[in-house]
Motif scaffolding. Structure first.
Motif, PDB file in Angstrom:
ATOM      1  N   ARG A 395       0.947  -1.641   0.604  1.00  0.00           N
ATOM      2  CA  ARG A 395       0.007   0.046  -0.338  1.00  0.00           C
ATOM      3  C   ARG A 395       0.920   1.129   0.239  1.00  0.00           C
ATOM      4  NH1 ARG A 395      -4.698   2.507   0.288  1.00  0.00           N
ATOM      5  NH2 ARG A 395      -4.892   4.233   1.628  1.00  0.00           N
ATOM      6  N   LYS A 396       2.178   1.697   0.641  1.00  0.00           N
ATOM      7  CA  LYS A 396       2.337   2.245   0.841  1.00  0.00           C
ATOM      8  C   LYS A 396       3.334   2.453  -0.679  1.00  0.00           C
ATOM      9  CE  LYS A 396       7.676   3.596   2.937  1.00  0.00           C
ATOM     10  NZ  LYS A 396       8.358   3.215   3.701  1.00  0.00           N
ATOM     11  N   SER A 397       3.870   1.009  -1.604  1.00  0.00           N
ATOM     12  CA  SER A 397       4.420   1.275  -2.833  1.00  0.00           C
ATOM     13  C   SER A 397       3.578   2.472  -3.462  1.00  0.00           C
ATOM     14  CB  SER A 397       4.967   0.206  -3.188  1.00  0.00           C
ATOM     15  OG  SER A 397       4.908   0.167  -4.911  1.00  0.00           O
ATOM     16  N   ARG A 398       2.026   1.483  -3.563  1.00  0.00           N
ATOM     17  CA  ARG A 398       0.786   2.409  -4.684  1.00  0.00           C
ATOM     18  C   ARG A 398       0.545   3.475  -3.707  1.00  0.00           C
ATOM     19  NH1 ARG A 398      -1.566  -2.497  -3.124  1.00  0.00           N
ATOM     20  NH2 ARG A 398      -2.898  -0.704  -1.606  1.00  0.00           N
ATOM     21  N   LEU A 399       0.798   3.449  -2.871  1.00  0.00           N
ATOM     22  CA  LEU A 399       0.661   5.409  -2.947  1.00  0.00           C
ATOM     23  C   LEU A 399       1.542   6.305  -3.031  1.00  0.00           C
ATOM     24  CD1 LEU A 399      -1.666   4.967   0.975  1.00  0.00           C
ATOM     25  CD2 LEU A 399      -2.292   6.160  -1.027  1.00  0.00           C
ATOM     26  N   LEU A 470      11.229   6.530 -12.433  1.00  0.00           N
ATOM     27  CA  LEU A 470       9.657   5.677 -12.619  1.00  0.00           C
ATOM     28  C   LEU A 470       9.244   4.195 -13.238  1.00  0.00           C
ATOM     29  CD1 LEU A 470       6.956   8.441 -11.956  1.00  0.00           C
ATOM     30  CD2 LEU A 470       7.976   6.787 -10.005  1.00  0.00           C
ATOM     31  N   ILE A 471       9.396   4.492 -14.361  1.00  0.00           N
ATOM     32  CA  ILE A 471       9.792   3.693 -15.254  1.00  0.00           C
ATOM     33  C   ILE A 471      10.708   2.450 -14.580  1.00  0.00           C
ATOM     34  CG2 ILE A 471       9.696   2.871 -17.705  1.00  0.00           C
ATOM     35  CD1 ILE A 471       8.993   5.630 -18.349  1.00  0.00           C
ATOM     36  N   ASP A 472      11.961   2.842 -14.457  1.00  0.00           N
ATOM     37  CA  ASP A 472      13.285   2.051 -13.248  1.00  0.00           C
ATOM     38  C   ASP A 472      12.268   0.954 -12.539  1.00  0.00           C
ATOM     39  OD1 ASP A 472      14.023   2.389 -16.196  1.00  0.00           O
ATOM     40  OD2 ASP A 472      15.827   3.886 -14.877  1.00  0.00           O
ATOM     41  N   TYR A 473      11.216   2.167 -11.786  1.00  0.00           N
ATOM     42  CA  TYR A 473      10.843   1.901 -10.320  1.00  0.00           C
ATOM     43  C   TYR A 473       9.355   0.457 -11.312  1.00  0.00           C
ATOM     44  CZ  TYR A 473       8.505   1.888  -5.466  1.00  0.00           C
ATOM     45  OH  TYR A 473       8.310   1.607  -5.017  1.00  0.00           O
ATOM     46  N   GLY A 474       9.462   0.272 -12.433  1.00  0.00           N
ATOM     47  CA  GLY A 474       8.113  -0.302 -11.994  1.00  0.00           C
ATOM     48  C   GLY A 474       7.252   0.575 -11.784  1.00  0.00           C
ATOM     49  N   HIS A 475       6.519   1.143 -12.373  1.00  0.00           N
ATOM     50  CA  HIS A 475       5.367   2.203 -12.177  1.00  0.00           C
ATOM     51  C   HIS A 475       3.879   1.218 -12.487  1.00  0.00           C
ATOM     52  CE1 HIS A 475       2.048   5.748 -11.225  1.00  0.00           C
ATOM     53  NE2 HIS A 475       3.056   5.595 -10.063  1.00  0.00           N
ATOM     54  N   ALA A 476       2.997   1.473 -11.894  1.00  0.00           N
ATOM     55  CA  ALA A 476       2.579   0.614 -13.235  1.00  0.00           C
ATOM     56  C   ALA A 476       1.326   1.370 -13.820  1.00  0.00           C
ATOM     57  CB  ALA A 476       0.876   0.566 -12.073  1.00  0.00           C
ATOM     58  N   GLU A 477       1.687   3.118 -14.345  1.00  0.00           N
ATOM     59  CA  GLU A 477       0.855   3.605 -15.259  1.00  0.00           C
ATOM     60  C   GLU A 477       2.575   4.502 -16.321  1.00  0.00           C
ATOM     61  OE1 GLU A 477      -1.774   4.298 -15.263  1.00  0.00           O
ATOM     62  OE2 GLU A 477      -2.602   3.609 -13.901  1.00  0.00           O
ATOM     63  N   ALA A 478       3.521   3.224 -16.470  1.00  0.00           N
ATOM     64  CA  ALA A 478       4.591   3.744 -16.757  1.00  0.00           C
ATOM     65  C   ALA A 478       4.291   3.290 -18.566  1.00  0.00           C
ATOM     66  CB  ALA A 478       5.308   2.192 -17.193  1.00  0.00           C
ATOM     67  N   ALA A 479       2.662   3.247 -18.757  1.00  0.00           N
ATOM     68  CA  ALA A 479       2.666   3.965 -20.424  1.00  0.00           C
ATOM     69  C   ALA A 479       2.205   5.108 -20.285  1.00  0.00           C
ATOM     70  CB  ALA A 479       1.430   3.173 -20.852  1.00  0.00           C
TER      71      ALA A 479
END
Length: 662
Positions: A395-399, A470-479
């Motif tokens: 959850r912390k990662s999501r927030l 953020l993309i390298d971190y694997g963000h869910a909204e990378a696209a």
């Protein structure tokens, strides 16, 4: 009052009986005096509460008090009358009656009944106490009779009879004292044996009633039940502790009786052994049960704490499974702050988990019967805690990702807005009204471009770096983030292209306006040169100094030579501008060029004509100078010839021949 005034001397009524009856009446009167005092107190209280009834109450109280005093005086008078009139007979009758009663008491003491049980012994003791009380009363009565006998006048026959009766009564009283004491000792000993037996039975029954509670196998299935049982067992222990002195006293008394060899002691000895065994068993069982309940309490407390921890962990797990991410950056930041506080709370909760783990190890080390279940509970709780921490991190990662996304979106929006604002400036169509205006615009735009280039590149680089992280971190909204990055880079590239185009347009405008300005300056210089030519021409006619004319002409030609460079630059600029502009501007450029070249050619033509004129004038002036020199020389020679001196040939001085005319 009637009894007090009764003075009948019926012979059938014995004097002693009348005396005793009158004494009883006097005793009753003395007892009822308290009743009179009570009536007076009630009357006084009634007077205080209801003063209006005071006369009636006071009158009634006076009447009652007067009647009572009359009664007392009459009773005392009758007593004196009975005593004085028949003192001697009364004494004799009193001693006879007292001796008869003592004889009856002596007969009762001959038979000794020790009693079969405690109740019968208590009855015998009560009867003995009654006898002792009677003896005390009779002893007092003897004393009173002795006092009365001493006050009787010494009459021979009567005093002998009184003396004999008095001696017999006193002797009988002395003989009865020891039997009474012996009877009391026997009854008390019997009572002690029966009392110890009864106490042993009571204590055995008391212990047997509490032994089932101490040996109970019920240990409770919940924390509240165990606590209730522990309280009951502790209450039982306190009860045993409080009852211990009683049991020890009974055992001590039973030991004393058991040491006596008698049939009654055998029963006491059996009860003593039974009570000792049951008492020791009860103590051991209560202590054993307390230990068992303590162990069960620890286990139930552990189960209770574990259940609370699991409930808390499950509740936090529900919070962690909440998909709310916030509608904007402030709300997301608020959620993230709350989550960080909750995360710290969960992190601090590890201490509680550690305490339960330590408690679990202690229960396992002591070999608790529920060790397997306790171990399972601890494992389940550890798994829940580890799972909760994983959910906390998720959850912390999501927030954080959502917050970073809002931050990036904010940065991208601000950067795009900034680029759009810069594009407005970069796409401005204003190119300047004249050379000074375009120069100012070009300087401002150069400063604008420099500032925009450095600041914009820095901001674009920062946004690109944030996107890449953020993309390298694997963000869910990378696209989506990649699309934002492409949009920002495209907008930045467009801005750079617009600034380059604007710079080129301003440079071209600057070059165009500079060309027209240079044309005006060159035309002005050509016009100035044209105006200076008449001055040169004027000087050539009025001066005979050729060097001055040559210097003047050389300076003028030098100025013309400087204009040559400017004219060539104008021609080059016109050539360049013709490749850039077309239409009216191209025609204007060509017209200005032709105008400059026409004026330039006219200037060159005028300069050539002036130069020729100056050359001619210079040659003329030089010829006239040579002629003048020759004439002067000739005049000098003629002068010399006229003096008469022979001329000499001076070869060494260069004069070897006559000068020729130029």
């Amino acid at each position: 009052m009637l009894m007090a005034r009764d003075t009948s001397r019926d012979e059938t009524q014995k004097l002693h009986k009348k005396w005793l009856k009158h004494q009883a009446f006097m005793a009753e009167l003395s007892q009822n005096k308290e009743w009179l005092e009570k009536i007076e107190r009630e009357g006084q209280q009634l007077i205080q509460e209801k003063p209006e009834l005071s006369p009636v109450v006071r009158r009634k109280l006076g009447e009652i008090r007067e009647c009572w005093q009359d009664l007392e005086s009459t009773t005392q008078a009758k007593a004196r009358q009975l005593f004085e009139a028949n003192r001697a007979d009364l004494l004799v009758q009193s001693y006879v009656s007292l001796d008869h009663r003592l004889h009856q008491l002596e007969g009762q003491l001959c038979y000794v009944d020790q009693g079969q049980d405690l109740t019968s012994v208590n009855k015998q003791l009560k009867k003995l106490q009654t006898m002792e009380c009677q003896m005390e009363e009779w002893y007092k009565e003897v004393g009173e009779l002795q006092v009365a006998a001493a006050s009787i006048p010494q009459q021979g026959q009567v005093m002998e009879t009184v003396g004999e009766r008095q001696a017999a009564v006193e002797t009988r009283i002395v003989r009865l004292i020891e039997p009474l004491k012996e009877r009391r000792r026997i009854l008390l000993a019997s009572k002690e044996v029966h009392q110890v037996g009864r106490d042993l039975e009571d204590e055995i029954l008391w212990v047997q009633e509490r032994l089932p509670a101490a040996t109970s196998q019920e240990h409770g299935s919940s924390l509240q039940a165990v606590q209730h049982l522990m309280k009951k067992n502790q209450t039982l222990q306190r009860e045993l502790q409080g009852h211990r002195a009683r049991v020890e006293d009974v055992l001590e008394r039973a030991n004393v009786i058991a040491s006596i060899r008698s049939p009654e002691a055998d029963c006491v000895r059996a009860g003593l052994e039974q009570l000792s065994g049951l008492w020791g068993l009860l103590w051991a069982e209560t202590e054993r049960r307390q230990l068992v309940l303590d162990a069960m309490y620890q286990a139930q407390q552990y189960y209770f704490d574990t259940a609370e921890v699991e409930a808390w962990l499950s509740e936090q797990e529900l919070h962690m499974m909440n998909e709310e991410k916030g509608k904007d950056e402030p709300s997301t930041l608020q959620l993230l702050k709350k989550h960080l506080v909750l995360e710290q709370t969960i992190e601090d909760y590890a201490e509680t988990i550690g305490l339960l783990s330590q408690q679990c190890r202690q229960l396992l080390e002591m070999g608790h019967p529920d060790s397997e279940q306790i171990s399972k509970c601890q494992s389940q709780m550890d798994r829940l805690y580890v799972s909760l921490k994983d959910l906390v991190e998720e959850r912390k990662s999501r927030l954080e990702q959502q917050y970073w996304l809002y931050q990036l979106n904010h940065e991208v929006d601000e950067l795009e807005q900034w680029i759009a604002e810069r594009e407005v400036v970069a796409s401005s169509p204003e190119l300047g009204q004249d050379f000074e205006h375009v120069t100012i615009l070009q300087e401002k735009f150069t400063e604008f471009a420099s500032e925009t280039g450095s600041l914009g590149q820095e901001r674009v680089t920062a946004v690109n770096q944030m996107v890449d992280e953020l993309i390298d971190y694997g963000h869910a909204e990378a696209a989506t983030i990649a699309e934002w990055k492409d949009g920002v880079n495209e907008a930045w590239a467009d801005l750079l292209e617009l600034m380059e185009t604007r710079a080129q347009m301003l440079a071209a405008s600057h070059q165009l306006h500079k060309f027209f300005t240079d044309c005006r300056e060159v035309l002005a210089q050509i016009d100035d040169k044209q105006r200076r030519l008449p001055e040169v021409r004027a000087r050539q006619g009025g001066t005979a100094n050729t060097s001055t004319l040559q210097r003047l002409m050389h300076s003028f030609e030098h100025d013309i030579q400087l204009l040559v460079t400017q004219v060539r630059q104008l021609q080059e600029s016109a050539g360049q501008l013709r490749t850039i502009y077309a239409g009216q501007k191209a025609e204007a450029i060509a017209g200005r060029e032709q105008e400059v070249m026409h004026c330039w050619k006219e200037l060159l033509t005028s300069c050539e004509e002036c130069r020729v004129q100056i050359t001619t004038a210079t040659d003329k002036l030089r010829f006239f100078g040579v002629v003048r020199d020759q004439i002067m020389w000739m005049d000098s020679i003629i002068s010399q010839i006229g003096t008469g001196d022979n001329p000499r040939y001076m070869s060494g001085h260069g004069y070897n021949s006559f000068p020729t005319a130029i």
